[in-house]
Design a protein around this motif. Structure first.
Motif, PDB file in Angstrom:
ATOM      1  N   PRO A 149      -9.970  -3.770   5.406  1.00  0.00           N
ATOM      2  CA  PRO A 149      -8.631  -4.346   5.597  1.00  0.00           C
ATOM      3  C   PRO A 149      -7.791  -3.370   5.457  1.00  0.00           C
ATOM      4  O   PRO A 149      -7.768  -2.469   4.934  1.00  0.00           O
ATOM      5  CB  PRO A 149      -8.679  -5.449   4.508  1.00  0.00           C
ATOM      6  N   SER A 150      -6.513  -3.547   6.189  1.00  0.00           N
ATOM      7  CA  SER A 150      -5.432  -2.750   6.191  1.00  0.00           C
ATOM      8  C   SER A 150      -4.741  -2.446   5.157  1.00  0.00           C
ATOM      9  O   SER A 150      -4.461  -1.150   4.623  1.00  0.00           O
ATOM     10  CB  SER A 150      -4.357  -3.065   7.465  1.00  0.00           C
ATOM     11  N   GLU A 151      -4.880  -3.434   4.333  1.00  0.00           N
ATOM     12  CA  GLU A 151      -4.147  -3.362   2.948  1.00  0.00           C
ATOM     13  C   GLU A 151      -5.036  -2.238   2.020  1.00  0.00           C
ATOM     14  O   GLU A 151      -4.601  -1.452   1.256  1.00  0.00           O
ATOM     15  CB  GLU A 151      -3.924  -4.602   2.159  1.00  0.00           C
ATOM     16  N   TYR A 188      -2.540   0.978   9.583  1.00  0.00           N
ATOM     17  CA  TYR A 188      -2.264  -0.167  10.595  1.00  0.00           C
ATOM     18  C   TYR A 188      -2.455   0.132  12.104  1.00  0.00           C
ATOM     19  O   TYR A 188      -2.344  -0.728  12.765  1.00  0.00           O
ATOM     20  CB  TYR A 188      -0.818  -0.516  10.230  1.00  0.00           C
ATOM     21  N   ASN A 229     -15.943  -7.312  -1.106  1.00  0.00           N
ATOM     22  CA  ASN A 229     -14.426  -7.721  -0.372  1.00  0.00           C
ATOM     23  C   ASN A 229     -13.602  -6.636   0.282  1.00  0.00           C
ATOM     24  O   ASN A 229     -12.932  -6.974   1.214  1.00  0.00           O
ATOM     25  CB  ASN A 229     -13.590  -8.751  -1.437  1.00  0.00           C
ATOM     26  N   LYS A 280     -14.015  -2.209   9.387  1.00  0.00           N
ATOM     27  CA  LYS A 280     -14.062  -3.304   8.914  1.00  0.00           C
ATOM     28  C   LYS A 280     -12.916  -3.491   7.575  1.00  0.00           C
ATOM     29  O   LYS A 280     -12.838  -4.721   7.406  1.00  0.00           O
ATOM     30  CB  LYS A 280     -15.314  -4.085   8.646  1.00  0.00           C
ATOM     31  N   GLY A 301     -14.875  -5.777   3.538  1.00  0.00           N
ATOM     32  CA  GLY A 301     -15.254  -7.002   4.265  1.00  0.00           C
ATOM     33  C   GLY A 301     -16.536  -7.382   4.783  1.00  0.00           C
ATOM     34  O   GLY A 301     -16.862  -7.508   5.910  1.00  0.00           O
ATOM     35  N   GLN A 337      -7.196  -0.149   3.026  1.00  0.00           N
ATOM     36  CA  GLN A 337      -7.203   1.136   3.552  1.00  0.00           C
ATOM     37  C   GLN A 337      -5.827   1.974   3.183  1.00  0.00           C
ATOM     38  O   GLN A 337      -5.645   3.265   2.975  1.00  0.00           O
ATOM     39  CB  GLN A 337      -7.000   1.126   5.192  1.00  0.00           C
TER      40      GLN A 337
END
Length: 435
Positions: A45-47, A83, A26, A43, A29, A49
């Motif tokens: 997710p920004s959160e 972001y 997860n 892939k 992703g 990263q």
């Protein structure tokens, strides 16, 4: 999973549980069929990263807390990396500044928790512990003041409401289970123990040479001790042997008996006729007294269990490094009104300068140091003891306080010797005049 560190160095990680594997997939992703290949970091997710970049920054620090400049620079880097809205610097600069500011706050909180998380958590916990402890002590001193309860007793229902953070022991001296123990009623004893199981963290036992229930019957105390130990083993509670010491030397035994008879005049037991003693004992003396339990159990209750409990308890200073005085709503004004009202009763409508200046000076010091609540509390205490007829005395600054005299706390007027007429309130501080 392999992670490339350099062209020749790789680190390997094992994911052992289904939850770990699912969390890993997860985070990046990807689905299970996309394994056994290089992971596309784009892939992620920004959160995720953001969290990874923050953790990477914290792990790479060489100091506890970096400078504000370093924090700001790191926050901008992390926000841009996670972001990827570099264009906002030109197209929407206000939003970019807000994003950087929010990231700097997030970074600060993460670093604060990484460095001081345990201290912060314990700090909040200690506040809850102190609040519960003070609440219990206040209930005992105020709420139960007019109730005929033995010294140190509180209601179990009140204790249960303040249970968090407290380590509660069953006192061996005439308390809950002793009151409800009946050697001939096994079912009753069992029910009381089941009720007490959630209340107490450990049980206490005392030598049968001192026991309020069986002062003249050692076998009764041994039965009680055996029942306590058996119950403790059933509910996995540690048992602690206490000396129930009331004095230091054996020579003081008769004095203690006389005092007990005076304190408990309404009881049928005459301590002078009982073979009881409660001196302070060392470990060897305690081991000898509880030798009837066997060497292993005696050592457990005298040495091992007390040591274990001591290691579990965190030292707390309930009051910190400062004095905490009682607060009263409008206390300063109330104390001002009481003082001047009584002064006018004694010295008339127009107060002598010696009286008014002394009151103003004392009230200024009392109220500025937040002692007004303490004086009002002492006034209430004196009024209550006056009704009950209990003797009392005060030491320290209150003994030479004119405000304390006006409040009725002390009976000595501390002003310089002077004449005052009780009928017409005339006073003279300069001569030996009279009316």
């Amino acid at each position: 999973m392999f992670s490339k560190q350099t062209n020749v160095d790789y680190e390997g990680y094992f994911l052992e549980t289904e939850d770990e594997i699912e969390e890993f997939l997860n985070a990046f992703g990807i689905s299970p069929i996309e394994t056994n290949s290089i992971i596309d970091l784009g892939k992620i997710p920004s959160e995720v990263q953001e969290k990874m970049a923050i953790q990477e920054f914290i792990n790479g620090l060489k100091v506890d807390f970096p400078t504000s400049e370093m924090m700001s620079e790191a926050a901008r880097t992390i926000e841009n990396r996670a972001y990827n809205h570099i264009e906002y610097i030109v197209t929407n600069p206000d939003q970019k500044i807000i994003d950087w500011t929010n990231m700097e706050y997030t970074l600060f909180r993460a670093l604060e928790y990484a460095r001081y998380g345990e201290i912060i958590t314990k700090g909040f916990q200690s506040v809850a512990i102190k609040r519960n402890l003070f609440k219990i002590l206040s209930m005992k001193a105020i709420q139960y003041a007019d109730q005929e309860m033995e010294n140190g007793w509180i209601y179990l229902s009140d204790l249960e409401q303040c249970r968090e953070g407290l380590f509660v022991g069953w006192n061996c001296d005439n308390t809950y289970l002793h009151k409800n123990y009946d050697r001939d009623e096994e079912n009753r004893n069992r029910k009381k123990l089941e009720q007490a199981e959630d209340i107490f963290d450990y049980y206490e036992i005392a030598p049968f040479s001192y026991h309020p229930l069986f002062p003249a019957e050692p076998i009764g105390s041994i039965d009680m001790t055996g029942w306590v130990i058996e119950s403790a083993e059933k509910y996995s509670k540690p048992v602690v042997a206490v000396s129930a010491a009331k004095y230091f030397e054996y020579e003081e035994n008769d004095k203690w008996k006389i005092l007990q008879n005076y304190n408990y005049q309404n009881r049928e037991t005459d301590y002078m006729e009982q073979d009881v003693s409660a001196p302070l004992r060392n470990s060897w003396g305690m081991l000898d007294l509880f030798s009837y339990l066997g060497d292993e159990k005696a050592k457990a209750v005298v040495i091992d269990n007390p040591k274990m409990i001591m290691e579990q308890i965190e030292l707390q200073n309930p009051f910190g490094d400062r004095h905490i005085y009682p607060l009263a709503d409008g206390g300063s004004q109330t104390l001002h009104d009481i003082s001047f009202s009584r002064a006018h009763e004694l010295y008339g409508k127009v107060l002598p300068v010696q009286v008014s200046s002394r009151i103003e000076k004392e009230l200024s010091g009392i109220c500025d140091s937040a002692h007004d609540g303490l004086f009002l509390l002492m006034k209430e205490f004196v009024e209550k003891t006056g009704i009950t007829g209990e003797p009392h005395c005060f030491r320290g600054s209150s003994n030479h306080s004119f405000v304390a005299y006006l409040c009725g706390i002390t009976a000595i007027n501390p002003l310089q010797a002077h004449y005052r007429c009780a009928e017409c309130q005339y006073s003279d501080f300069e001569t030996d005049a009279f009316c």
